[in-house]
Design an enzyme around this catalytic site. Sequence first.
Site, PDB file in Angstrom:
ATOM      1  CB  ILE A 198      -8.211   0.595  -3.332  1.00  0.00           C
ATOM      2  CG1 ILE A 198      -9.575   0.925  -2.923  1.00  0.00           C
ATOM      3  CG2 ILE A 198      -7.147  -0.019  -2.464  1.00  0.00           C
ATOM      4  CD1 ILE A 198     -10.144  -0.272  -2.154  1.00  0.00           C
ATOM      5  N   PRO A 199      -5.206   2.211  -4.572  1.00  0.00           N
ATOM      6  CG  PRO A 199      -3.878   4.093  -3.966  1.00  0.00           C
ATOM      7  CD  PRO A 199      -5.123   3.367  -3.674  1.00  0.00           C
ATOM      8  CB  CYS A 200      -3.247  -2.338  -5.170  1.00  0.00           C
ATOM      9  SG  CYS A 200      -3.946  -2.713  -6.842  1.00  0.00           S
ATOM     10  CG  HIS A 201      -1.753   2.062  -9.114  1.00  0.00           C
ATOM     11  ND1 HIS A 201      -2.882   1.859  -8.886  1.00  0.00           N
ATOM     12  CD2 HIS A 201      -1.068   3.147  -9.348  1.00  0.00           C
ATOM     13  CE1 HIS A 201      -3.250   3.096  -8.526  1.00  0.00           C
ATOM     14  NE2 HIS A 201      -2.129   3.907  -8.963  1.00  0.00           N
TER      15      HIS A 201
END
Length: 282
Positions: free
Chosen positions: A245-248
Amino acid sequence: MATPEQINYTRIAEAIVYIRENFRSQPSLDEIAEKVNLSPFHFQRMFTEWAGVSPKKFLQYISIEYAKNLLNDKQASLFDAAYEAGLSGTGRLHDLFIQIEGMTPGEYKNGGAELDINYSYAESPFGDLLIASTSKGICHMSFSENEILSLDDLKHRFPNAGFRPLRDGIQQNALGIFQNDWTNLSQVKLHLKGTAFQIKVWETLLKIPMGKLTSYGNIADKITRPKASRAVGTAIGNNPVAFLIPCHRVIKSGGAPGGYMWGLTRKSAIIAWEAAHVNSDT
């Protein structure tokens, strides 16, 4: 004992800190290599093997200007047009391979009661990971500096679940995302514990193409809560599954990197690594 990959990442992380603090002066290869106590030749080779591109090219991706350029007027179409048109290879990875399922209200309320969770430790280009799964999918993945503390955090999230140290097929498949060849990767399924609002935010994060960035405000707009940027930021900060889950990929609207649960140096490294791989694949 640290593996060569871990040693390399430690050196690269030191280099990234230096680049982030000095990108405006565009430091040379010699300057960066000196800061991490390596010869320019050795640093160039090590860095290129890790990132897939030269340090000079990586510097371009990691610069704050890169983030600003990605938040120009074309950003409005990234969620839809880029997803619909599709990017080759790595650019489509998350959108095509990840499914998401929230836990039932009962599972959420009971802290994972009657859930059996397998967990294992793994290596990634960005440091060690703790990854965990239920029979339905990945429920947790975090960068781990300390195995005991990481496991304690997992158990705190699911206080009533049963835990077993086991690398199962669900985890093994998900870890394939760090490999250079994703063509045989099966669907990665997620089984998440969160509020309806959190899961909606996490679902929206999955639509950000690899190598692209967006802002907290854009996420709020996509979930039709334009005034909820602060709540969106909180939900992103509670993301239980690092990288998948690419919160970056979420930064501040002015181009600043914003926060990251697992450290801004790691966030910068992931952003530039993804951009390098997407650009080298197109």
